[in-house]
Design a protein around this motif. Structure first.
Motif, mmCIF file in Angstrom:
data_model
loop_
_atom_site.group_PDB
_atom_site.id
_atom_site.type_symbol
_atom_site.label_atom_id
_atom_site.label_comp_id
_atom_site.label_asym_id
_atom_site.label_seq_id
_atom_site.Cartn_x
_atom_site.Cartn_y
_atom_site.Cartn_z
ATOM 1 N N ALA A 85 46.952 29.428 37.816
ATOM 2 C CA ALA A 85 45.923 29.498 36.775
ATOM 3 C C ALA A 85 44.529 29.604 37.388
ATOM 4 O O ALA A 85 43.668 30.337 36.881
ATOM 5 C CB ALA A 85 46.009 28.287 35.866
ATOM 6 N N ALA A 86 44.295 28.889 38.487
ATOM 7 C CA ALA A 86 42.994 28.963 39.158
ATOM 8 C C ALA A 86 42.754 30.354 39.734
ATOM 9 O O ALA A 86 41.645 30.894 39.629
ATOM 10 C CB ALA A 86 42.912 27.910 40.260
ATOM 11 N N ALA A 92 44.105 33.168 38.660
ATOM 12 C CA ALA A 92 43.891 34.065 37.521
ATOM 13 C C ALA A 92 42.492 33.903 36.941
ATOM 14 O O ALA A 92 41.860 34.893 36.548
ATOM 15 C CB ALA A 92 44.937 33.796 36.450
ATOM 16 N N THR A 93 41.992 32.681 36.927
ATOM 17 C CA THR A 93 40.639 32.442 36.424
ATOM 18 C C THR A 93 39.599 33.090 37.337
ATOM 19 O O THR A 93 38.619 33.674 36.847
ATOM 20 C CB THR A 93 40.374 30.929 36.309
ATOM 21 N N VAL A 94 39.804 32.999 38.629
ATOM 22 C CA VAL A 94 38.871 33.617 39.579
ATOM 23 C C VAL A 94 38.845 35.138 39.386
ATOM 24 O O VAL A 94 37.799 35.771 39.473
ATOM 25 C CB VAL A 94 39.245 33.245 41.030
ATOM 26 N N ALA A 124 39.641 36.716 36.503
ATOM 27 C CA ALA A 124 39.217 37.081 35.157
ATOM 28 C C ALA A 124 37.754 36.740 34.871
ATOM 29 O O ALA A 124 37.168 37.309 33.948
ATOM 30 C CB ALA A 124 40.106 36.396 34.131
ATOM 31 N N ALA A 125 37.158 35.837 35.629
ATOM 32 C CA ALA A 125 35.777 35.411 35.359
ATOM 33 C C ALA A 125 34.768 36.558 35.465
ATOM 34 O O ALA A 125 33.930 36.711 34.561
ATOM 35 C CB ALA A 125 35.390 34.264 36.274
ATOM 36 N N ALA A 130 35.068 38.645 32.373
ATOM 37 C CA ALA A 130 34.501 38.003 31.190
ATOM 38 C C ALA A 130 32.981 38.135 31.161
ATOM 39 O O ALA A 130 32.394 38.421 30.115
ATOM 40 C CB ALA A 130 34.898 36.535 31.151
ATOM 41 N N SER A 172 38.376 39.348 29.162
ATOM 42 C CA SER A 172 38.941 38.465 30.187
ATOM 43 C C SER A 172 40.419 38.215 29.943
ATOM 44 O O SER A 172 41.198 38.071 30.889
ATOM 45 C CB SER A 172 38.191 37.141 30.237
#
Length: 99
Positions: free
Chosen positions: A52-53, A55-57, A59-60, A63, A96
């Motif tokens: 998840a981390a 993927a967040t990096v 997708a940020a 976004a 995102s």
């Protein structure tokens, strides 16, 4: 994220004298390496939190770019500043989520 890295590294290489072709080549290579590293990290990590981390990096930046694009385009037809921000947040969430 790979596009952001490719653009940043390519611009840096061009500014430092790599020329147009060299900067393009370095930018594409760095973007491809970033994408490959992210995919390998997700594939080999067992922890859901780590996935998840990662993927967040990735997708940020999408976004942030989505927010600014939708906000800029909403200035054409939406007179209210509050509604422009609402549309921009919705656009950032959609973009995102796609990334």
């Amino acid at each position: 994220m790979p596009f952001f890295v490719a653009l940043s590294i390519g611009t840096l290489a061009f500014r430092d004298g790599a020329g147009v072709f060299g900067a393009l080549l370095i930018g594409v290579a760095s973007g491809a390496l970033t994408l490959a590293a992210g995919r390998v990290d997700v594939a080999f990590s067992r922890s859901l939190a780590l996935r998840a981390a990662i993927a967040t990096v990735f997708a940020a930046p999408a976004a942030i770019a989505g927010y600014h694009v939708v906000f800029a385009l909403s200035q054409i037809g939406v007179p209210s500043s509050a509604w422009r921000h609402v549309f921009a947040c919705f656009g950032a969430a959609c973009i995102s989520g796609t990334a």
